[in-house]
Design a protein around this motif. Structure first.
Motif, PDB file in Angstrom:
ATOM      1  N   ASN A 207      67.826  51.446  13.454  1.00  0.00           N
ATOM      2  CA  ASN A 207      67.134  50.233  13.070  1.00  0.00           C
ATOM      3  C   ASN A 207      67.622  48.899  13.152  1.00  0.00           C
ATOM      4  O   ASN A 207      67.021  47.607  13.042  1.00  0.00           O
ATOM      5  CB  ASN A 207      66.201  50.373  11.883  1.00  0.00           C
ATOM      6  N   LYS A 208      68.879  48.721  13.316  1.00  0.00           N
ATOM      7  CA  LYS A 208      69.896  47.437  13.365  1.00  0.00           C
ATOM      8  C   LYS A 208      69.485  46.446  12.217  1.00  0.00           C
ATOM      9  O   LYS A 208      69.601  45.115  12.434  1.00  0.00           O
ATOM     10  CB  LYS A 208      69.487  46.808  14.412  1.00  0.00           C
ATOM     11  N   THR A 209      69.048  46.910  11.146  1.00  0.00           N
ATOM     12  CA  THR A 209      68.533  46.017   9.855  1.00  0.00           C
ATOM     13  C   THR A 209      69.896  45.258   9.639  1.00  0.00           C
ATOM     14  O   THR A 209      69.857  44.205   9.109  1.00  0.00           O
ATOM     15  CB  THR A 209      68.204  46.762   8.901  1.00  0.00           C
ATOM     16  N   CYS A 210      71.228  46.116   9.558  1.00  0.00           N
ATOM     17  CA  CYS A 210      72.406  45.178   9.094  1.00  0.00           C
ATOM     18  C   CYS A 210      72.725  44.076  10.237  1.00  0.00           C
ATOM     19  O   CYS A 210      73.197  43.125   9.402  1.00  0.00           O
ATOM     20  CB  CYS A 210      73.620  46.382   9.324  1.00  0.00           C
ATOM     21  N   ILE A 211      72.457  44.147  11.496  1.00  0.00           N
ATOM     22  CA  ILE A 211      72.794  43.053  12.211  1.00  0.00           C
ATOM     23  C   ILE A 211      71.686  42.037  11.865  1.00  0.00           C
ATOM     24  O   ILE A 211      72.048  40.859  11.964  1.00  0.00           O
ATOM     25  CB  ILE A 211      72.546  43.641  13.618  1.00  0.00           C
ATOM     26  N   ALA A 212      70.461  42.050  11.547  1.00  0.00           N
ATOM     27  CA  ALA A 212      69.355  41.164  11.384  1.00  0.00           C
ATOM     28  C   ALA A 212      69.926  40.660  10.074  1.00  0.00           C
ATOM     29  O   ALA A 212      69.173  39.391  10.006  1.00  0.00           O
ATOM     30  CB  ALA A 212      68.002  41.884  11.380  1.00  0.00           C
ATOM     31  N   ALA A 213      70.641  41.381   9.188  1.00  0.00           N
ATOM     32  CA  ALA A 213      70.785  40.459   7.933  1.00  0.00           C
ATOM     33  C   ALA A 213      71.734  39.119   8.320  1.00  0.00           C
ATOM     34  O   ALA A 213      71.707  38.258   7.365  1.00  0.00           O
ATOM     35  CB  ALA A 213      71.668  41.424   6.982  1.00  0.00           C
ATOM     36  N   GLY A 214      72.424  38.884   9.152  1.00  0.00           N
ATOM     37  CA  GLY A 214      73.126  37.754   9.506  1.00  0.00           C
ATOM     38  C   GLY A 214      74.661  37.819   8.952  1.00  0.00           C
ATOM     39  O   GLY A 214      75.056  38.782   8.418  1.00  0.00           O
ATOM     40  N   ALA A 215      75.152  36.517   8.788  1.00  0.00           N
ATOM     41  CA  ALA A 215      76.391  36.315   8.365  1.00  0.00           C
ATOM     42  C   ALA A 215      76.577  36.000   6.672  1.00  0.00           C
ATOM     43  O   ALA A 215      75.523  35.493   6.237  1.00  0.00           O
ATOM     44  CB  ALA A 215      77.203  35.233   9.090  1.00  0.00           C
ATOM     45  N   ILE A 216      77.737  36.397   6.176  1.00  0.00           N
ATOM     46  CA  ILE A 216      77.861  36.075   4.497  1.00  0.00           C
ATOM     47  C   ILE A 216      79.044  35.533   4.508  1.00  0.00           C
ATOM     48  O   ILE A 216      80.022  35.460   5.380  1.00  0.00           O
ATOM     49  CB  ILE A 216      77.608  37.354   4.027  1.00  0.00           C
TER      50      ILE A 216
END
Length: 105
Positions: free
Chosen positions: A64-73
């Motif tokens: 689902n690529k949710t981790c990619i959609a979270a963006g940068a921290i």
């Protein structure tokens, strides 16, 4: 009590760093140097990118690529997880902006 409270609520201090945990171990990298790290998980590789004093999950084998959609921290205490691939990325050290967020209310 006062000394304990000061220690507990003090900023992280030191240089900000990315702590990356996967199935094979944990790695620590400073946010001051740009790099890409491949972390193996049960589904394949998760690529973590450190760039511009922030860290993000650039690519992952998860569905689902949710981790990619979270963006940068970049702030102390922030984290991103790719749960299906069992990879955790967290920022430690540096200063934490004690700004208001949704969980503060």
């Amino acid at each position: 009590v006062g000394l304990s409270a000061t220690w507990a609520y003090a900023p992280g201090g030191g240089e900000a760093r990315a702590v990356i945990k996967g199935r094979e171990g944990a790695w620590v990298y400073p946010l001051s140097a740009d790099r890409e790290i491949d972390v193996a998980g049960p589904l394949g590789l998760t690529r973590v990118e450190i760039s511009g004093k922030s860290v993000r999950i650039k690519d992952s084998a998860c569905p689902n690529k949710t981790c990619i959609a979270a963006g940068a921290i970049a702030a102390n205490g922030q984290w991103i997880a790719c749960l299906p691939n069992q990879v955790l990325v967290r920022v430690e050290g540096g200063s934490s902006d004690a700004g208001v967020d949704a969980s503060t209310y």
